[in-house]
Design a protein around this motif. Structure first.
Motif, mmCIF file in Angstrom:
data_model
loop_
_atom_site.group_PDB
_atom_site.id
_atom_site.type_symbol
_atom_site.label_atom_id
_atom_site.label_comp_id
_atom_site.label_asym_id
_atom_site.label_seq_id
_atom_site.Cartn_x
_atom_site.Cartn_y
_atom_site.Cartn_z
ATOM 1 N N LYS A 68 0.878 -1.251 0.174
ATOM 2 C CA LYS A 68 0.142 -0.117 -0.592
ATOM 3 C C LYS A 68 1.331 1.063 0.459
ATOM 4 O O LYS A 68 0.387 2.264 -0.581
ATOM 5 C CB LYS A 68 -0.708 0.230 1.093
ATOM 6 C CG LYS A 68 -2.046 0.703 1.515
ATOM 7 C CD LYS A 68 -2.299 1.084 2.369
ATOM 8 C CE LYS A 68 -3.922 1.992 2.726
ATOM 9 N NZ LYS A 68 -4.547 2.074 3.663
ATOM 10 N N ALA A 69 1.687 1.421 0.900
ATOM 11 C CA ALA A 69 2.761 2.734 0.829
ATOM 12 C C ALA A 69 3.335 2.806 -0.668
ATOM 13 O O ALA A 69 3.439 3.613 -1.129
ATOM 14 C CB ALA A 69 3.908 2.014 1.948
ATOM 15 N N LYS A 70 4.188 1.506 -0.657
ATOM 16 C CA LYS A 70 4.195 1.506 -2.431
ATOM 17 C C LYS A 70 3.946 1.324 -3.511
ATOM 18 O O LYS A 70 3.949 2.781 -4.750
ATOM 19 C CB LYS A 70 5.594 -0.056 -2.807
ATOM 20 C CG LYS A 70 5.452 0.226 -3.919
ATOM 21 C CD LYS A 70 6.521 -1.482 -4.098
ATOM 22 C CE LYS A 70 7.290 -0.812 -5.773
ATOM 23 N NZ LYS A 70 7.985 -2.773 -5.990
ATOM 24 N N ASN A 71 2.598 1.650 -3.388
ATOM 25 C CA ASN A 71 1.229 1.876 -4.293
ATOM 26 C C ASN A 71 1.042 3.704 -4.445
ATOM 27 O O ASN A 71 1.109 4.232 -4.999
ATOM 28 C CB ASN A 71 0.339 1.279 -4.375
ATOM 29 C CG ASN A 71 0.722 -0.067 -4.961
ATOM 30 O OD1 ASN A 71 1.739 -0.277 -5.861
ATOM 31 N ND2 ASN A 71 -0.611 -0.641 -4.429
ATOM 32 N N ALA A 72 0.754 4.088 -3.017
ATOM 33 C CA ALA A 72 1.385 5.259 -2.819
ATOM 34 C C ALA A 72 2.407 5.996 -3.254
ATOM 35 O O ALA A 72 2.537 7.212 -3.688
ATOM 36 C CB ALA A 72 0.799 5.702 -1.122
ATOM 37 N N LYS A 73 3.534 5.674 -3.017
ATOM 38 C CA LYS A 73 4.503 6.685 -3.742
ATOM 39 C C LYS A 73 4.414 6.217 -4.958
ATOM 40 O O LYS A 73 5.064 8.175 -5.595
ATOM 41 C CB LYS A 73 6.054 5.804 -3.240
ATOM 42 C CG LYS A 73 5.790 6.150 -1.787
ATOM 43 C CD LYS A 73 7.191 5.737 -0.996
ATOM 44 C CE LYS A 73 8.016 5.607 0.285
ATOM 45 N NZ LYS A 73 8.944 4.774 0.624
ATOM 46 N N THR A 74 3.926 6.134 -5.871
ATOM 47 C CA THR A 74 4.601 5.417 -7.237
ATOM 48 C C THR A 74 3.121 6.224 -7.613
ATOM 49 O O THR A 74 3.035 6.674 -9.012
ATOM 50 C CB THR A 74 4.404 4.045 -7.624
ATOM 51 O OG1 THR A 74 3.368 3.786 -7.222
ATOM 52 C CG2 THR A 74 5.876 3.364 -7.115
ATOM 53 N N ARG A 75 1.975 6.533 -7.167
ATOM 54 C CA ARG A 75 1.014 7.018 -7.847
ATOM 55 C C ARG A 75 1.474 8.747 -8.222
ATOM 56 O O ARG A 75 2.403 9.482 -7.147
ATOM 57 C CB ARG A 75 -0.622 7.497 -7.054
ATOM 58 C CG ARG A 75 -0.760 6.343 -6.633
ATOM 59 C CD ARG A 75 -2.553 6.761 -5.938
ATOM 60 N NE ARG A 75 -2.975 5.151 -6.037
ATOM 61 C CZ ARG A 75 -3.566 5.365 -4.888
ATOM 62 N NH1 ARG A 75 -3.126 6.230 -4.139
ATOM 63 N NH2 ARG A 75 -3.681 3.971 -4.303
ATOM 64 N N GLU A 76 1.108 8.889 -9.611
ATOM 65 C CA GLU A 76 1.660 10.337 -9.644
ATOM 66 C C GLU A 76 0.337 10.854 -9.009
ATOM 67 O O GLU A 76 -0.796 10.649 -9.237
ATOM 68 C CB GLU A 76 1.232 10.142 -11.186
ATOM 69 C CG GLU A 76 2.788 9.694 -11.949
ATOM 70 C CD GLU A 76 2.323 9.971 -12.949
ATOM 71 O OE1 GLU A 76 2.507 11.412 -13.667
ATOM 72 O OE2 GLU A 76 3.435 9.236 -14.155
ATOM 73 N N PRO A 77 1.024 12.449 -8.677
ATOM 74 C CA PRO A 77 0.386 13.377 -8.319
ATOM 75 C C PRO A 77 -0.907 13.629 -9.114
ATOM 76 O O PRO A 77 -0.507 14.304 -10.437
ATOM 77 C CB PRO A 77 1.116 14.508 -8.333
ATOM 78 C CG PRO A 77 1.797 14.589 -8.684
ATOM 79 C CD PRO A 77 2.019 12.935 -9.156
ATOM 80 N N GLU A 78 -2.187 14.316 -8.671
ATOM 81 C CA GLU A 78 -3.018 14.671 -10.153
ATOM 82 C C GLU A 78 -2.675 15.986 -10.571
ATOM 83 O O GLU A 78 -2.517 16.645 -9.520
ATOM 84 C CB GLU A 78 -4.894 14.406 -9.577
ATOM 85 C CG GLU A 78 -5.172 12.822 -9.124
ATOM 86 C CD GLU A 78 -6.850 12.863 -8.997
ATOM 87 O OE1 GLU A 78 -7.152 13.819 -8.561
ATOM 88 O OE2 GLU A 78 -6.434 11.884 -8.016
#
Length: 87
Positions: A68-78
């Motif tokens: 979950k933490a890894k996915n949160a970091k890799t998401r690009e900001p909207e």
């Protein structure tokens, strides 16, 4: 009445076996991290995931938290919304 309860208990046991076998078949050959994520997404409880993958519920929880933490970091900001102009 007791006979009906016995039948239901046997059916429940067989369904549980089928569920476990299906989960093992689906995750066969996968890395543990992938298997944990798939079984979690399918709605399996962490304790059952741990039993199926021969690990501990804590390992399952930590793996999911890291993913979950890894996915949160890799998401690009909207992108920021364009300002609206009113006249």
């Amino acid at each position: 009445m007791g006979n009906d309860e016995d039948v239901l208990r046997r059916i429940e046991g067989k369904l549980e076996q089928m569920l476990r076998l299906s989960a093992l078949q689906i995750t066969a050959g996968m890395k543990q991290v992938q298997a944990i994520q798939i079984l979690n997404a399918a709605g399996f409880e962490r304790k059952l995931i741990a039993e199926l993958l021969n690990t501990t519920p804590n390992t399952v929880s930590v793996t999911l938290a890291k993913a979950k933490a890894k996915n949160a970091k890799t998401r690009e900001p909207e992108p920021a919304a364009e300002p609206t102009v009113t006249e």
